[in-house]
Design an enzyme around this catalytic site. Structure first.
Site, PDB file in Angstrom:
ATOM      1  N   CYS A   7       0.826  -1.227   0.000  1.00 28.48           N
ATOM      2  CA  CYS A   7       0.000   0.000   0.000  1.00 28.48           C
ATOM      3  C   CYS A   7       0.852   1.266   0.000  1.00 28.48           C
ATOM      4  O   CYS A   7       0.346   2.349  -0.302  1.00 28.48           O
ATOM      5  CB  CYS A   7      -0.937   0.009   1.187  1.00 28.48           C
ATOM      6  SG  CYS A   7      -1.996  -1.434   1.256  1.00 28.48           S
ATOM      7  N   HIS A  36      -3.561   6.941   2.583  1.00 27.27           N
ATOM      8  CA  HIS A  36      -3.930   5.619   2.083  1.00 27.27           C
ATOM      9  C   HIS A  36      -5.318   5.284   2.633  1.00 27.27           C
ATOM     10  O   HIS A  36      -5.591   5.498   3.815  1.00 27.27           O
ATOM     11  CB  HIS A  36      -2.892   4.587   2.540  1.00 27.27           C
ATOM     12  CG  HIS A  36      -3.316   3.189   2.242  1.00 27.27           C
ATOM     13  ND1 HIS A  36      -3.729   2.807   0.987  1.00 27.27           N
ATOM     14  CD2 HIS A  36      -3.429   2.086   3.033  1.00 27.27           C
ATOM     15  CE1 HIS A  36      -4.053   1.525   1.021  1.00 27.27           C
ATOM     16  NE2 HIS A  36      -3.893   1.072   2.248  1.00 27.27           N
ATOM     17  N   ASN A  61     -10.056  -0.573   0.060  1.00 29.06           N
ATOM     18  CA  ASN A  61      -8.593  -0.475   0.063  1.00 29.06           C
ATOM     19  C   ASN A  61      -8.061  -1.001  -1.278  1.00 29.06           C
ATOM     20  O   ASN A  61      -8.156  -2.200  -1.542  1.00 29.06           O
ATOM     21  CB  ASN A  61      -8.061  -1.300   1.241  1.00 29.06           C
ATOM     22  CG  ASN A  61      -6.549  -1.257   1.354  1.00 29.06           C
ATOM     23  OD1 ASN A  61      -5.855  -0.813   0.445  1.00 29.06           O
ATOM     24  ND2 ASN A  61      -6.043  -1.734   2.478  1.00 29.06           N
TER      25      ASN A  61
HETATM   26  O1  UT7 Z   1      -3.734  -1.520   3.680  1.00 25.95           O
HETATM   27  C1  UT7 Z   1      -2.851  -2.034   4.616  1.00 25.95           C
HETATM   28  C2  UT7 Z   1      -3.239  -1.629   5.928  1.00 25.95           C
HETATM   29  N1  UT7 Z   1      -4.412  -2.335   6.342  1.00 25.95           N
HETATM   30  C3  UT7 Z   1      -5.062  -1.869   7.346  1.00 25.95           C
HETATM   31  O2  UT7 Z   1      -4.685  -0.842   7.797  1.00 25.95           O
HETATM   32  C4  UT7 Z   1      -6.209  -2.626   7.931  1.00 25.95           C
HETATM   33  C5  UT7 Z   1      -6.139  -2.521   9.410  1.00 25.95           C
HETATM   34  N2  UT7 Z   1      -7.160  -3.222  10.141  1.00 25.95           N
HETATM   35  C6  UT7 Z   1      -8.474  -2.870  10.120  1.00 25.95           C
HETATM   36  O3  UT7 Z   1      -8.874  -2.004   9.376  1.00 25.95           O
HETATM   37  C7  UT7 Z   1      -9.400  -3.511  11.108  1.00 25.95           C
HETATM   38  O4  UT7 Z   1      -8.649  -4.200  12.071  1.00 25.95           O
HETATM   39  C8  UT7 Z   1     -10.422  -4.477  10.479  1.00 25.95           C
HETATM   40  C9  UT7 Z   1     -11.461  -3.678   9.712  1.00 25.95           C
HETATM   41  C10 UT7 Z   1      -9.724  -5.444   9.559  1.00 25.95           C
HETATM   42  C11 UT7 Z   1     -11.159  -5.250  11.565  1.00 25.95           C
HETATM   43  O5  UT7 Z   1     -11.757  -4.375  12.472  1.00 25.95           O
HETATM   44  P1  UT7 Z   1     -11.586  -4.603  14.051  1.00 25.95           P
HETATM   45  O6  UT7 Z   1     -12.405  -3.589  14.698  1.00 25.95           O
HETATM   46  O7  UT7 Z   1     -10.119  -4.614  14.337  1.00 25.95           O
HETATM   47  O8  UT7 Z   1     -12.257  -6.001  14.239  1.00 25.95           O
HETATM   48  P2  UT7 Z   1     -11.623  -7.367  14.780  1.00 25.95           P
HETATM   49  O9  UT7 Z   1     -10.678  -7.913  13.785  1.00 25.95           O
HETATM   50  O10 UT7 Z   1     -11.141  -7.157  16.164  1.00 25.95           O
HETATM   51  O11 UT7 Z   1     -12.920  -8.245  14.847  1.00 25.95           O
HETATM   52  C12 UT7 Z   1     -13.978  -7.940  15.727  1.00 25.95           C
HETATM   53  C13 UT7 Z   1     -15.063  -8.979  15.506  1.00 25.95           C
HETATM   54  C14 UT7 Z   1     -14.541 -10.413  15.536  1.00 25.95           C
HETATM   55  O12 UT7 Z   1     -15.508 -11.215  16.135  1.00 25.95           O
HETATM   56  P3  UT7 Z   1     -15.306 -11.737  17.636  1.00 25.95           P
HETATM   57  O13 UT7 Z   1     -14.028 -12.515  17.608  1.00 25.95           O
HETATM   58  O14 UT7 Z   1     -15.235 -10.493  18.465  1.00 25.95           O
HETATM   59  O15 UT7 Z   1     -16.534 -12.542  17.861  1.00 25.95           O
HETATM   60  C15 UT7 Z   1     -14.455 -10.765  14.061  1.00 25.95           C
HETATM   61  O16 UT7 Z   1     -14.592 -12.136  13.820  1.00 25.95           O
HETATM   62  O17 UT7 Z   1     -15.647  -8.785  14.215  1.00 25.95           O
HETATM   63  C16 UT7 Z   1     -15.632 -10.014  13.496  1.00 25.95           C
HETATM   64  N3  UT7 Z   1     -15.496  -9.730  12.099  1.00 25.95           N
HETATM   65  C17 UT7 Z   1     -16.558  -9.519  11.301  1.00 25.95           C
HETATM   66  N4  UT7 Z   1     -17.877  -9.508  11.549  1.00 25.95           N
HETATM   67  C18 UT7 Z   1     -18.702  -9.245  10.521  1.00 25.95           C
HETATM   68  C19 UT7 Z   1     -14.358  -9.621  11.368  1.00 25.95           C
HETATM   69  N5  UT7 Z   1     -14.678  -9.333  10.091  1.00 25.95           N
HETATM   70  C20 UT7 Z   1     -16.021  -9.281  10.035  1.00 25.95           C
HETATM   71  C21 UT7 Z   1     -16.936  -9.019   9.002  1.00 25.95           C
HETATM   72  N6  UT7 Z   1     -18.253  -8.996   9.279  1.00 25.95           N
HETATM   73  N7  UT7 Z   1     -16.535  -8.758   7.733  1.00 25.95           N
END
Ligand code: UT7
Length: 330
Positions: A116, A257, A287
């Protein structure tokens, strides 16, 4: 002797027409429009047809940038394609793009992999090569067909990415203090495995097992990457501002980004710079990795958000984990 400034002479971008909405994704994996919007700010993304490769997207953006710069293919002698989704593992997509655009045989063509941050890394590389006086005009493209490497069964990642291309044409100007004023690049190599494709390279060539467990597809530890992205992008902004003795409020527009709206909001908060100084299109494209910044830059220009003399700050973070910022006097 080298001229004093490296300037952007034209911009262009292209996104494939097919829109994939959150609602459509919710029919494929266990997710919802509400979750995606509130956790990422993304509403929809563009997806290229199966027959379309990165070079096809790149060529569209490149043509628009060359036309904006009022330059012909024969004027370009350096082509850098920032991508992690090349047409082929080898040769470089830049060579495919060179052929399609009809660039001169004696133009230098190569790909650059900084995920990225690839576009910001490529700007710096192009500026250094132009500054050497050995090249006249550089075409710098950020392009991704992320849909080709995403695991469409993994809700943690498949909702985040999209396909697009953005391009700029760069050249030299006698006007001092214009164009690319500086860059700040870096990487946290210890975070390699936080965002990667483990199989398909020389470490682990693809096997039947890779296919079975989808390890030839992108994987990310989202939470860890999120924290490092906020820190890395904030530091990259602060360091370049300090280097140039500038305050954040002197920046007319930040083009970050576009990975997650919450990352951008956090940077806005820490830099104490209001969100209206940040260009946002993550809601419409998701993204798009190396394409994200040049796509946003081109849109911002076409919408009149960038005027001559404005100070523009680009800031990126991605797999590697790489980061980078660039300061431009438009
Ligand atoms: O381009 C390179 C750089 N990339 C980035 O900067 C991305 C950085 N990361 C992020 O943007 C975020 O961490 C995400 C959007 C990927 C995830 O958001 P989060 O608030 O960090 O969520 P999480 O990974 O902690 O997940 C929270 C919950 C989990 O469920 P449990 O374990 O709490 O029951 C996940 O399984 O949300 C669940 N989850 C979803 N639920 C519905 C993860 N993805 C999804 C989804 N739909 N698509």
């Amino acid at each position: 002797m080298a001229h004093p400034s490296t300037v952007i002479l034209g911009t262009g971008s292209y996104a494939p027409p097919r829109v994939l909405t959150n609602e459509e994704l919710a029919l494929q994996v266990d997710t919802s429009d509400e979750w995606i919007r509130t956790r990422t700010g993304i509403r929809e993304r563009r997806i290229a047809d199966d027959a379309v490769a990165a070079s096809d997207l790149a060529v569209e953006a490149a043509r628009a940038a060359m036309s904006d710069a009022d330059l012909e293919a024969s004027d370009i002698d350096l082509l850098i394609v920032a991508t992690i989704t090349p047409d082929y593992p080898m040769p470089a997509t830049a060579c495919v793009v060179q052929r399609k655009l009809g660039l001169r045989t004696n133009s230098a063509c190569f790909d650059l992999n900084a995920a990225c941050s690839g576009f910001v890394y490529s700007l710096d590389t192009a500026a250094a090569m132009l500054g050497s006086g050995r090249y006249r005009h550089a075409l710098v493209i950020g392009v991704e067909k992320m849909s080709s490497i995403v695991d469409w069964t993994d809700r943690n990642t498949c909702v985040l990415f999209g396909d697009a291309a953005g391009a700029v044409v760069m050249g030299m100007s006698d006007e001092r203090g214009a164009g690319l004023l500086g860059t700040r690049l870096g990487a946290f190599g210890e975070g390699t495995e936080l965002l990667w494709i483990s199989d398909g390279g020389s470490r682990t060539p693809i096997t039947q097992e890779s296919f079975a467990n989808h390890s030839h597809r992108l994987r990310m530890k989202g939470k860890e990457v999120f924290k490092l992205a906020v820190r890395g992008m904030e530091d990259a902004c602060r360091e370049i501002l300090e280097q140039h003795h500038l305050r954040a409020d002197q920046i007319s527009l930040v083009i970050p980004h576009q990975a997650n709206l919450r990352i951008i909001e956090a940077i806005s908060h820490y830099l104490e710079l209001p969100m209206d100084r940040f260009y946002i299109n993550v809601d419409r494209f998701g993204n798009t990795s190396a394409a994200s910044i040049p796509l946003a830059l081109d849109e911002a220009r076409r919408l009149g958000r960038i005027q001559r003399g404005d100070l523009i700050l680009l800031v990126a973070f991605g797999a590697g984990l790489t980061y980078g910022s660039a300061l431009i006097r438009w």
